[in-house]
Design an enzyme around this catalytic site. Structure first.
Site, PDB file in Angstrom:
ATOM      1  N   ARG A   1      -5.836  -0.008   8.470  1.00 14.60           N
ATOM      2  CA  ARG A   1      -4.401  -0.342   8.433  1.00 14.60           C
ATOM      3  C   ARG A   1      -3.733   0.166   9.702  1.00 14.60           C
ATOM      4  NH1 ARG A   1      -4.127   2.131   2.446  1.00 14.60           N
ATOM      5  NH2 ARG A   1      -4.981   0.360   1.296  1.00 14.60           N
TER       6      ARG A   1
ATOM      7  N   GLN B   1       2.137  -6.061  -3.393  1.00 14.92           N
ATOM      8  CA  GLN B   1       2.693  -6.107  -2.036  1.00 14.92           C
ATOM      9  C   GLN B   1       4.036  -5.369  -1.921  1.00 14.92           C
ATOM     10  OE1 GLN B   1       1.754  -9.620  -3.278  1.00 14.92           O
ATOM     11  NE2 GLN B   1      -0.273  -8.874  -2.776  1.00 14.92           N
TER      12      GLN B   1
ATOM     13  N   ASN C   1      -5.123 -10.402  -3.657  1.00 14.73           N
ATOM     14  CA  ASN C   1      -4.827  -9.827  -2.336  1.00 14.73           C
ATOM     15  C   ASN C   1      -4.388  -8.366  -2.501  1.00 14.73           C
ATOM     16  OD1 ASN C   1      -2.509 -10.712  -3.647  1.00 14.73           O
ATOM     17  ND2 ASN C   1      -1.514 -11.547  -1.844  1.00 14.73           N
TER      18      ASN C   1
ATOM     19  N   ASP D   1       0.803  -1.222   0.000  1.00 13.69           N
ATOM     20  CA  ASP D   1       0.000   0.000   0.000  1.00 13.69           C
ATOM     21  C   ASP D   1       0.835   1.271   0.000  1.00 13.69           C
ATOM     22  OD1 ASP D   1      -2.293  -1.633   0.101  1.00 13.69           O
ATOM     23  OD2 ASP D   1      -2.081  -1.815   2.266  1.00 13.69           O
ATOM     24  N   GLU D   2       1.922   1.234  -0.727  1.00 12.10           N
ATOM     25  CA  GLU D   2       2.817   2.395  -0.786  1.00 12.10           C
ATOM     26  C   GLU D   2       2.335   3.441  -1.791  1.00 12.10           C
ATOM     27  OE1 GLU D   2       3.831  -0.723  -1.348  1.00 12.10           O
ATOM     28  OE2 GLU D   2       5.345  -1.285   0.124  1.00 12.10           O
ATOM     29  N   GLY D   3       1.387   3.062  -2.642  1.00 11.21           N
ATOM     30  CA  GLY D   3       0.935   3.982  -3.692  1.00 11.21           C
ATOM     31  C   GLY D   3       1.395   3.514  -5.063  1.00 11.21           C
ATOM     32  N   LYS D   4       1.623   2.201  -5.177  1.00 17.25           N
ATOM     33  CA  LYS D   4       2.157   1.654  -6.436  1.00 17.25           C
ATOM     34  C   LYS D   4       1.203   1.868  -7.607  1.00 17.25           C
ATOM     35  CE  LYS D   4       2.510  -2.385  -4.438  1.00 17.25           C
ATOM     36  NZ  LYS D   4       2.353  -2.230  -2.985  1.00 17.25           N
ATOM     37  N   GLY D   5      -0.097   1.695  -7.345  1.00 13.69           N
ATOM     38  CA  GLY D   5      -1.084   1.832  -8.429  1.00 13.69           C
ATOM     39  C   GLY D   5      -1.039   3.220  -9.028  1.00 13.69           C
TER      40      GLY D   5
ATOM     41  N   ARG E   1     -10.122  -3.383   5.918  1.00 15.18           N
ATOM     42  CA  ARG E   1      -9.624  -3.375   7.298  1.00 15.18           C
ATOM     43  C   ARG E   1      -8.858  -2.081   7.587  1.00 15.18           C
ATOM     44  NH1 ARG E   1      -6.135  -8.786   7.512  1.00 15.18           N
ATOM     45  NH2 ARG E   1      -5.634  -8.086   5.397  1.00 15.18           N
TER      46      ARG E   1
ATOM     47  N   THR F   1      -8.583  -3.872  -0.381  1.00 16.91           N
ATOM     48  CA  THR F   1      -9.115  -5.192  -0.705  1.00 16.91           C
ATOM     49  C   THR F   1     -10.095  -5.664   0.360  1.00 16.91           C
ATOM     50  OG1 THR F   1      -7.135  -5.758  -1.933  1.00 16.91           O
ATOM     51  CG2 THR F   1      -8.444  -7.602  -1.144  1.00 16.91           C
TER      52      THR F   1
ATOM     53  N   LEU G   1       2.617  12.754   0.833  1.00 15.81           N
ATOM     54  CA  LEU G   1       3.251  13.834   1.595  1.00 15.81           C
ATOM     55  C   LEU G   1       2.216  14.778   2.203  1.00 15.81           C
ATOM     56  CD1 LEU G   1       6.318  14.649  -0.647  1.00 15.81           C
ATOM     57  CD2 LEU G   1       6.390  13.905   1.723  1.00 15.81           C
TER      58      LEU G   1
ATOM     59  N   GLY H   1      -4.430  -4.470  -3.783  1.00 19.82           N
ATOM     60  CA  GLY H   1      -5.447  -3.464  -4.060  1.00 19.82           C
ATOM     61  C   GLY H   1      -4.730  -2.204  -4.484  1.00 19.82           C
ATOM     62  N   HIS H   2      -4.748  -1.907  -5.783  1.00 16.70           N
ATOM     63  CA  HIS H   2      -4.020  -0.742  -6.296  1.00 16.70           C
ATOM     64  C   HIS H   2      -5.037   0.293  -6.757  1.00 16.70           C
ATOM     65  CE1 HIS H   2      -0.301  -3.472  -7.148  1.00 16.70           C
ATOM     66  NE2 HIS H   2      -0.662  -3.458  -5.893  1.00 16.70           N
TER      67      HIS H   2
HETATM   68  P1  IMO Z   1      -0.776  -4.238  -2.259  1.00 15.51           P
HETATM   69  O1  IMO Z   1      -0.341  -4.790  -3.592  1.00 15.51           O
HETATM   70  C1  IMO Z   1      -0.837  -4.681   2.057  1.00 15.51           C
HETATM   71  C2  IMO Z   1      -0.778  -8.802   3.616  1.00 15.51           C
HETATM   72  C3  IMO Z   1      -2.005  -9.248   4.368  1.00 15.51           C
HETATM   73  C4  IMO Z   1      -1.373 -10.198   5.375  1.00 15.51           C
HETATM   74  C5  IMO Z   1      -0.255 -10.857   4.565  1.00 15.51           C
HETATM   75  C6  IMO Z   1      -0.627 -12.212   3.985  1.00 15.51           C
HETATM   76  O2  IMO Z   1      -2.048  -3.474  -2.297  1.00 15.51           O
HETATM   77  O3  IMO Z   1       0.348  -3.497  -1.621  1.00 15.51           O
HETATM   78  P2  IMO Z   1      -2.148 -12.897   1.910  1.00 15.51           P
HETATM   79  O4  IMO Z   1      -3.615 -12.664   1.654  1.00 15.51           O
HETATM   80  O5  IMO Z   1      -1.252 -12.276   0.896  1.00 15.51           O
HETATM   81  O6  IMO Z   1      -1.821 -14.336   2.190  1.00 15.51           O
HETATM   82  O7  IMO Z   1      -1.871 -12.130   3.316  1.00 15.51           O
HETATM   83  O8  IMO Z   1       0.032  -9.963   3.498  1.00 15.51           O
HETATM   84  N1  IMO Z   1      -1.029  -8.284   2.254  1.00 15.51           N
HETATM   85  C7  IMO Z   1      -1.008  -6.974   1.933  1.00 15.51           C
HETATM   86  N2  IMO Z   1      -0.842  -5.879   2.712  1.00 15.51           N
HETATM   87  N3  IMO Z   1      -0.989  -4.546   0.731  1.00 15.51           N
HETATM   88  C8  IMO Z   1      -1.119  -5.643  -0.057  1.00 15.51           C
HETATM   89  O9  IMO Z   1      -1.116  -5.554  -1.396  1.00 15.51           O
HETATM   90  C9  IMO Z   1      -1.175  -6.929   0.543  1.00 15.51           C
HETATM   91  N4  IMO Z   1      -1.324  -8.190   0.078  1.00 15.51           N
HETATM   92  C10 IMO Z   1      -1.216  -9.004   1.133  1.00 15.51           C
HETATM   93  O10 IMO Z   1      -2.655  -8.169   4.990  1.00 15.51           O
HETATM   94  O11 IMO Z   1      -0.774  -9.459   6.410  1.00 15.51           O
HETATM   95 MG    MG Z   2      -2.932  -1.763  -1.733  1.00 12.57          MG
END
Ligand code: IMO
Ligand code: MG
Length: 398
Positions: free
Chosen positions: A283, A202, A32, A7-11, A281, A278, A310, A34-35
């Site tokens: 964060r 991720q 898993n 969730d760094e802002g990749k999308g 929840r 996704t 920022l 979410g972009h």
């Molecule tokens: P993006 O691409 C943040 C986390 C889950 C959990 C762990 C394992 O949007 O950055 P999983 O369902 O992958 O088996 O869960 O990984 N997790 C993420 N956290 N951003 C994501 O994707 C994530 N994809 C999985 O919350 O801690």
């Molecule tokens: Mg995300």
């Protein structure tokens, strides 16, 4: 590459950069992820389709991706009509079945208080089924596949497999005409003078091997995995760009040295709208962790970095950056060495930094420049992109 826990802002960054490329490829993870890309008032969240979809680019889903056909179908339905014709899904992609999702939930329940906090999208079980060589891949599904062994396996866990045939049929319907060889396509595009951007899912700290195991996802999330997952030679992968937020978030369980709880944590969460794209929840939020970031920068070989959100910290009095960990009375900068006891380390913070009141848009204000220079100095990188709001236009190339 994501330099934190996702969730760094990749999308947003991929959507922004997509203009400079002919194709956008996803190479790892599954739904898993979410972009989010925000255009005006419209918010698009991508789980499986690469974030270049709204820029009219060719879209490649590489072999390292775990494809949930039902999610892909829903996502395609939300996109312009031509998106499907621009999309190729590699025949070697693993598939996520409804039983994998059920198994994900069952395994989490089994872990009780040490649950990972997965997204329950079936990602771990789907990759496990591939490692066990029980599940079909996209091309296997399209060419006829014996589900007997997989079905027996699922049944051993008490899963109801009666829906498997119907799922396979619906998945075939979706994937017919989409399957191809994305590695070969990358070579064709690049050899013809074009270029491809690869979008990770991720963050580095969620890498199956190099992250905060066992609180990680079920695939690699580091740059060196991109070529293997796409089925291309490393020479086609180019230079990695790291994406980081100016603070940190984490969803799910696991250690988080710089976590900020209480009122301040709630305030940052609400200012940054830090709720899972996704799962919805909340964060967990925390201060910048330069020890972890340095590890991620080295692991990915990142020389260029994009910093996002920022604007969020411009509404907070001051921010902190962790410069070392303290454990058993001594200080360390070794993230990898600290991993087995990451839950026990105490962050050592550098002097407070203030972004309060920083303005964005017509040039960067002195506060922002100071923060950028600090990050550049500490991490030995160049900050080449800054994002200061979720809307697409709130991005500056430096
Ligand atoms: P993006 O691409 C943040 C986390 C889950 C959990 C762990 C394992 O949007 O950055 P999983 O369902 O992958 O088996 O869960 O990984 N997790 C993420 N956290 N951003 C994501 O994707 C994530 N994809 C999985 O919350 O801690
Ligand atoms: Mg995300």
């Amino acid at each position: 590459m994501g330099l934190q826990w996702g969730d760094e802002g990749k999308g947003k960054v991929v959507d922004y950069l997509a203009d400079r490329f002919d194709a956008v490829a996803r190479f790892n993870g599954g739904s898993n992820a979410g972009h989010t890309v925000v255009i005006g008032e419209r918010r698009h969240t991508f789980h499986l389709i690469p974030s270049g979809a709204l820029k009219g680019k060719e879209l490649l889903v590489g072999a390292g991706v775990a494809v949930d056909p039902s999610v892909m179908k829903d996502e395609l339905a939300m996109l312009p009509d031509d998106a499907r014709s621009r999309l190729t899904v590699d025949g070697r992609c693993s598939l996520v079945s409804p039983m994998d999702k059920e198994l994900d939930a069952k395994l989490e329940e089994m872990r009780g208080s040490s649950a990972i906090g997965t997204t329950r999208r079936g990602i771990g079980p789907a990759y496990a089924m591939r490692a066990l060589r029980l599940s079909p891949r996209v091309s296997d599904l399209l060419n006829g596949f014996d589900f007997g062994p997989a079905e027996s396996f699922y049944k051993k866990f008490g899963l109801d497999t009666s829906g498997l045939d119907e799922w396979a049929e619906e998945s075939r319907r979706l994937l017919t005409g989409l399957a191809g060889d994305t590695g070969a396509r990358v070579r064709e595009v690049c050899d013809g003078g074009g270029s491809v951007i690869y979008e990770t899912s991720q963050g580095t700290l969620l890498d199956l091997v190099h992250g905060s195991y066992p609180y990680v996802t079920a695939t690699h999330t580091v740059s060196s995995y991109a070529p293997a997952a796409m089925g291309i030679a490393p020479s086609y992968a180019g230079e990695p760009l790291g994406v980081m937020k100016c603070y940190v978030t984490r969803v799910g369980g696991g250690p988080f040295p710089t976590e900020v709880s209480g009122e301040l944590g709630d305030r940052i969460r609400s200012l940054g709208m830090e709720y899972g794209a996704t799962t919805g929840r909340p964060r967990r939020v925390g201060w910048l962790d330069l020890v972890a970031l340095k590890y991620a920068v080295e692991l990915n070989g990142v020389k260029e970095v994009a910093i996002s959100k920022l604007d969020v910290l411009s509404k907070v009095k001051e921010l902190r950056a962790c410069v070392a960990y303290s454990l058993d009375g001594s200080e360390t900068h070794d993230f990898q060495g600290s991993l087995p006891r990451l839950g026990e380390v105490k962050p050592v913070y550098g002097p407070p930094i203030s972004l309060q009141g920083a303005e964005f848009g017509s040039g960067l204000s002195p506060e922002t420049r100071r923060l950028i220079e600090y990050v550049e100095g500490e991490l030995g990188v160049r900050v080449t992109l800054v994002s200061y709001g979720e809307e697409r236009s709130k991005t500056v190339s430096l």
